[in-house]
Design a protein around this motif. Structure first.
Motif, PDB file in Angstrom:
ATOM      1  N   ASP A 132      -2.395 -10.444   1.363  1.00  0.00           N
ATOM      2  CA  ASP A 132      -2.892  -9.369   0.496  1.00  0.00           C
ATOM      3  C   ASP A 132      -3.007  -9.790  -0.964  1.00  0.00           C
ATOM      4  O   ASP A 132      -2.761  -9.006  -1.875  1.00  0.00           O
ATOM      5  CB  ASP A 132      -1.965  -8.149   0.620  1.00  0.00           C
ATOM      6  N   THR A 133      -3.397 -11.052  -1.201  1.00  0.00           N
ATOM      7  CA  THR A 133      -3.453 -11.541  -2.578  1.00  0.00           C
ATOM      8  C   THR A 133      -4.844 -11.824  -3.123  1.00  0.00           C
ATOM      9  O   THR A 133      -5.014 -11.839  -4.341  1.00  0.00           O
ATOM     10  CB  THR A 133      -2.607 -12.827  -2.720  1.00  0.00           C
ATOM     11  N   PRO A 134      -5.883 -12.069  -2.293  1.00  0.00           N
ATOM     12  CA  PRO A 134      -7.189 -12.400  -2.868  1.00  0.00           C
ATOM     13  C   PRO A 134      -7.757 -11.262  -3.730  1.00  0.00           C
ATOM     14  O   PRO A 134      -7.448 -10.082  -3.522  1.00  0.00           O
ATOM     15  CB  PRO A 134      -8.069 -12.647  -1.633  1.00  0.00           C
ATOM     16  N   VAL A 135      -8.595 -11.631  -4.670  1.00  0.00           N
ATOM     17  CA  VAL A 135      -9.233 -10.637  -5.543  1.00  0.00           C
ATOM     18  C   VAL A 135     -10.003  -9.611  -4.726  1.00  0.00           C
ATOM     19  O   VAL A 135      -9.988  -8.407  -5.026  1.00  0.00           O
ATOM     20  CB  VAL A 135     -10.167 -11.347  -6.560  1.00  0.00           C
ATOM     21  N   SER A 136     -10.667 -10.049  -3.673  1.00  0.00           N
ATOM     22  CA  SER A 136     -11.516  -9.125  -2.908  1.00  0.00           C
ATOM     23  C   SER A 136     -10.716  -8.003  -2.271  1.00  0.00           C
ATOM     24  O   SER A 136     -11.256  -6.907  -2.048  1.00  0.00           O
ATOM     25  CB  SER A 136     -12.307  -9.883  -1.844  1.00  0.00           C
ATOM     26  N   THR A 137      -9.434  -8.212  -1.976  1.00  0.00           N
ATOM     27  CA  THR A 137      -8.643  -7.110  -1.409  1.00  0.00           C
ATOM     28  C   THR A 137      -8.421  -6.016  -2.436  1.00  0.00           C
ATOM     29  O   THR A 137      -8.429  -4.823  -2.111  1.00  0.00           O
ATOM     30  CB  THR A 137      -7.285  -7.609  -0.890  1.00  0.00           C
ATOM     31  N   ALA A 138      -8.245  -6.411  -3.690  1.00  0.00           N
ATOM     32  CA  ALA A 138      -8.040  -5.420  -4.754  1.00  0.00           C
ATOM     33  C   ALA A 138      -9.332  -4.719  -5.140  1.00  0.00           C
ATOM     34  O   ALA A 138      -9.302  -3.584  -5.636  1.00  0.00           O
ATOM     35  CB  ALA A 138      -7.436  -6.099  -5.980  1.00  0.00           C
ATOM     36  N   GLN A 139     -10.461  -5.362  -4.907  1.00  0.00           N
ATOM     37  CA  GLN A 139     -11.738  -4.780  -5.311  1.00  0.00           C
ATOM     38  C   GLN A 139     -12.172  -3.616  -4.409  1.00  0.00           C
ATOM     39  O   GLN A 139     -12.968  -2.781  -4.835  1.00  0.00           O
ATOM     40  CB  GLN A 139     -12.832  -5.857  -5.292  1.00  0.00           C
ATOM     41  N   TYR A 140     -11.669  -3.581  -3.174  1.00  0.00           N
ATOM     42  CA  TYR A 140     -12.108  -2.536  -2.234  1.00  0.00           C
ATOM     43  C   TYR A 140     -10.907  -1.780  -1.657  1.00  0.00           C
ATOM     44  O   TYR A 140     -10.600  -1.879  -0.466  1.00  0.00           O
ATOM     45  CB  TYR A 140     -12.982  -3.162  -1.133  1.00  0.00           C
ATOM     46  N   PRO A 141     -10.228  -1.013  -2.512  1.00  0.00           N
ATOM     47  CA  PRO A 141      -9.066  -0.261  -2.045  1.00  0.00           C
ATOM     48  C   PRO A 141      -9.438   0.994  -1.263  1.00  0.00           C
ATOM     49  O   PRO A 141      -8.624   1.496  -0.480  1.00  0.00           O
ATOM     50  CB  PRO A 141      -8.333   0.099  -3.333  1.00  0.00           C
ATOM     51  N   ASP A 142     -10.655   1.528  -1.482  1.00  0.00           N
ATOM     52  CA  ASP A 142     -10.959   2.832  -0.893  1.00  0.00           C
ATOM     53  C   ASP A 142     -12.437   3.043  -0.573  1.00  0.00           C
ATOM     54  O   ASP A 142     -12.818   4.144  -0.172  1.00  0.00           O
ATOM     55  CB  ASP A 142     -10.493   3.953  -1.829  1.00  0.00           C
ATOM     56  N   GLU A 143     -13.281   2.030  -0.733  1.00  0.00           N
ATOM     57  CA  GLU A 143     -14.691   2.184  -0.408  1.00  0.00           C
ATOM     58  C   GLU A 143     -15.104   1.135   0.617  1.00  0.00           C
ATOM     59  O   GLU A 143     -14.841  -0.052   0.430  1.00  0.00           O
ATOM     60  CB  GLU A 143     -15.566   2.036  -1.664  1.00  0.00           C
ATOM     61  N   GLY A 144     -15.753   1.597   1.688  1.00  0.00           N
ATOM     62  CA  GLY A 144     -16.161   0.710   2.758  1.00  0.00           C
ATOM     63  C   GLY A 144     -15.577   1.175   4.073  1.00  0.00           C
ATOM     64  O   GLY A 144     -15.019   2.269   4.185  1.00  0.00           O
ATOM     65  N   THR A 145     -15.712   0.343   5.093  1.00  0.00           N
ATOM     66  CA  THR A 145     -15.246   0.716   6.426  1.00  0.00           C
ATOM     67  C   THR A 145     -13.830   0.234   6.709  1.00  0.00           C
ATOM     68  O   THR A 145     -13.097   0.855   7.467  1.00  0.00           O
ATOM     69  CB  THR A 145     -16.187   0.124   7.487  1.00  0.00           C
ATOM     70  N   TRP A 146     -13.457  -0.898   6.137  1.00  0.00           N
ATOM     71  CA  TRP A 146     -12.111  -1.465   6.318  1.00  0.00           C
ATOM     72  C   TRP A 146     -11.630  -1.851   4.937  1.00  0.00           C
ATOM     73  O   TRP A 146     -12.046  -2.857   4.367  1.00  0.00           O
ATOM     74  CB  TRP A 146     -12.164  -2.677   7.248  1.00  0.00           C
ATOM     75  N   VAL A 147     -10.733  -1.034   4.384  1.00  0.00           N
ATOM     76  CA  VAL A 147     -10.320  -1.190   2.993  1.00  0.00           C
ATOM     77  C   VAL A 147      -8.919  -1.787   2.925  1.00  0.00           C
ATOM     78  O   VAL A 147      -8.300  -2.088   3.945  1.00  0.00           O
ATOM     79  CB  VAL A 147     -10.397   0.166   2.257  1.00  0.00           C
ATOM     80  N   ARG A 148      -8.425  -1.935   1.707  1.00  0.00           N
ATOM     81  CA  ARG A 148      -7.146  -2.628   1.527  1.00  0.00           C
ATOM     82  C   ARG A 148      -6.008  -1.971   2.303  1.00  0.00           C
ATOM     83  O   ARG A 148      -5.210  -2.663   2.953  1.00  0.00           O
ATOM     84  CB  ARG A 148      -6.801  -2.693   0.038  1.00  0.00           C
ATOM     85  N   SER A 149      -5.918  -0.661   2.258  1.00  0.00           N
ATOM     86  CA  SER A 149      -4.836   0.020   2.973  1.00  0.00           C
ATOM     87  C   SER A 149      -4.982  -0.141   4.483  1.00  0.00           C
ATOM     88  O   SER A 149      -3.983  -0.254   5.209  1.00  0.00           O
ATOM     89  CB  SER A 149      -4.797   1.501   2.595  1.00  0.00           C
ATOM     90  N   SER A 150      -6.226  -0.162   4.974  1.00  0.00           N
ATOM     91  CA  SER A 150      -6.455  -0.407   6.400  1.00  0.00           C
ATOM     92  C   SER A 150      -5.928  -1.781   6.775  1.00  0.00           C
ATOM     93  O   SER A 150      -5.271  -1.967   7.816  1.00  0.00           O
ATOM     94  CB  SER A 150      -7.954  -0.344   6.712  1.00  0.00           C
ATOM     95  N   ASN A 151      -6.232  -2.755   5.926  1.00  0.00           N
ATOM     96  CA  ASN A 151      -5.813  -4.124   6.193  1.00  0.00           C
ATOM     97  C   ASN A 151      -4.293  -4.243   6.228  1.00  0.00           C
ATOM     98  O   ASN A 151      -3.723  -4.915   7.093  1.00  0.00           O
ATOM     99  CB  ASN A 151      -6.399  -5.032   5.115  1.00  0.00           C
ATOM    100  N   ARG A 152      -3.644  -3.582   5.295  1.00  0.00           N
ATOM    101  CA  ARG A 152      -2.178  -3.601   5.298  1.00  0.00           C
ATOM    102  C   ARG A 152      -1.623  -2.962   6.569  1.00  0.00           C
ATOM    103  O   ARG A 152      -0.647  -3.454   7.156  1.00  0.00           O
ATOM    104  CB  ARG A 152      -1.654  -2.867   4.068  1.00  0.00           C
ATOM    105  N   THR A 153      -2.250  -1.875   7.010  1.00  0.00           N
ATOM    106  CA  THR A 153      -1.802  -1.218   8.236  1.00  0.00           C
ATOM    107  C   THR A 153      -1.909  -2.157   9.426  1.00  0.00           C
ATOM    108  O   THR A 153      -0.980  -2.266  10.241  1.00  0.00           O
ATOM    109  CB  THR A 153      -2.629   0.057   8.498  1.00  0.00           C
ATOM    110  N   GLY A 154      -3.039  -2.845   9.537  1.00  0.00           N
ATOM    111  CA  GLY A 154      -3.234  -3.761  10.651  1.00  0.00           C
ATOM    112  C   GLY A 154      -2.241  -4.906  10.651  1.00  0.00           C
ATOM    113  O   GLY A 154      -1.618  -5.222  11.676  1.00  0.00           O
TER     114      GLY A 154
END
Length: 321
Positions: free
Chosen positions: A200-222
């Motif tokens: 959970d460190t790349p810049v792109s994870t921080a850029q999409y916290p809530d817009e799109g189909t699979w966002v940062r919080s989704s990724n953390r959940t997985g």
């Protein structure tokens, strides 16, 4: 509230499709996993849809991790005889949802055009079956496919592994396993927007916290479902999170793609760079404005058609068509 970094915008055509399904997208949390599974996914594929394009399916029980029974489906052109290339498929779903038919539509042209046989595996899902169950189930499926290549009509010298999203991460992990365990020889690895880094460190994870189909919080959940308290620590295997691998030498050629507007962008670019560093041939595409799964959810967009054409061309070259 943390300010979201400036970020690439979504492709205009793809954004229209994203807006059309916005009300169907809900936060991916541990509490919503069960409901997500029960609803299924529009990326699933029915037997009727297969029959419409002249493809048959048969389901087989095989031994998965620790000898437990899992299922694979064998897809091939109706009436097929002889020997041709094989594709071992690992489906997406964030390690927590989906089934073996999710994303298979991306493979259908290769079955028809290259007379390929697809084996797609029903690996067990987290959190009920955390790491290493998913990747070990997939590796067991690959070994079974290679061992039964003759009866499946697969040329063992032309066996490709393919997966998207979590399936892309599993495909990368299985490819590493095959190298390290002297397992089946793979002709190539097709990694579509692969999920490969738990940190959970790349810049792109921080850029999409809530817009799109699979966002940062989704990724953390997985990742939390897959790894639990090990996520982000030194106790995570390279087979679970291939971005952690420090030696990628000896791997088969790779095709990697992703969107410029998705959380996986930076880890996927870094993985391609690491493959090149270690002398592995890799083709990388970062599609401008693509959100996660843009090609499947907005297939008519010009950027989606370009992405599909690039994959088709790589597969054709790999299979020697």
């Amino acid at each position: 509230m943390t300010e979201v970094p400036v970020r690439p915008p979504f492709d205009r055509e793809a954004a229209v499709a994203l807006a059309a399904i916005a009300d169907q997208l809900e936060p991916v949390t541990p509490e919503t996993i069960s409901a997500m599974r029960s609803r299924g996914t529009p990326l699933d594929l029915s037997d009727d849809a297969l029959a419409d394009v002249g493809i048959t399916r048969r389901d087989l029980a095989i031994a998965g991790y620790n000898g437990d029974e899992i299922t694979v489906s064998v897809l091939e052109r109706a009436g097929r005889t002889g020997t041709g290339p094989g594709i071992f498929h690992t489906h997406g779903g964030g390690m927590i949802t989906g089934d073996r038919m999710v994303g298979v539509q991306q493979l259908l042209p290769w079955i028809v055009e290259h007379d390929a046989v697809v084996v797609t595996v029903e690996y067990r899902l987290a959190p009920e079956f955390p790491d290493p169950y998913p990747v070990e189930d997939c590796y067991a499926g690959l070994r079974w496919t290679a061992a039964h290549a003759a009866e499946l009509g697969i040329d063992p010298e032309r066996l490709l592994i393919a997966g998207a999203s979590a399936g892309g991460g599993l495909a990368a992990g299985v490819t590493l396993m095959a190298r390290d365990r002297n397992g089946p020889r793979l002709l190539g690895q097709l990694l579509i927007c692969p999920m490969i880094d738990d940190r959970d460190t790349p810049v792109s994870t921080a850029q999409y916290p809530d817009e799109g189909t699979w966002v940062r919080s989704s990724n953390r959940t997985g990742w939390n479902a897959l790894l639990g308290e090990r996520r982000g620590t030194d106790e995570v295997s390279v087979y679970a999170a291939p971005a952690r691998a420090t030696d990628l030498s000896g791997l088969p050629p790779a095709f990697i793609d992703c969107g410029s507007a998705e959380v996986f962008r930076d880890e996927d670019v870094a993985y391609a760079s690491a493959l090149w560093r270690d002398g592995v041939q890799a083709e990388l595409h970062v599609w401008p404005g693509g959100f996660h799964g843009f090609d499947m959810l907005a297939p008519q967009a010009a950027v989606s058609q370009a992405a599909t054409a690039a994959r088709d061309a790589w597969v054709a070259r790999l299979f020697g068509a």
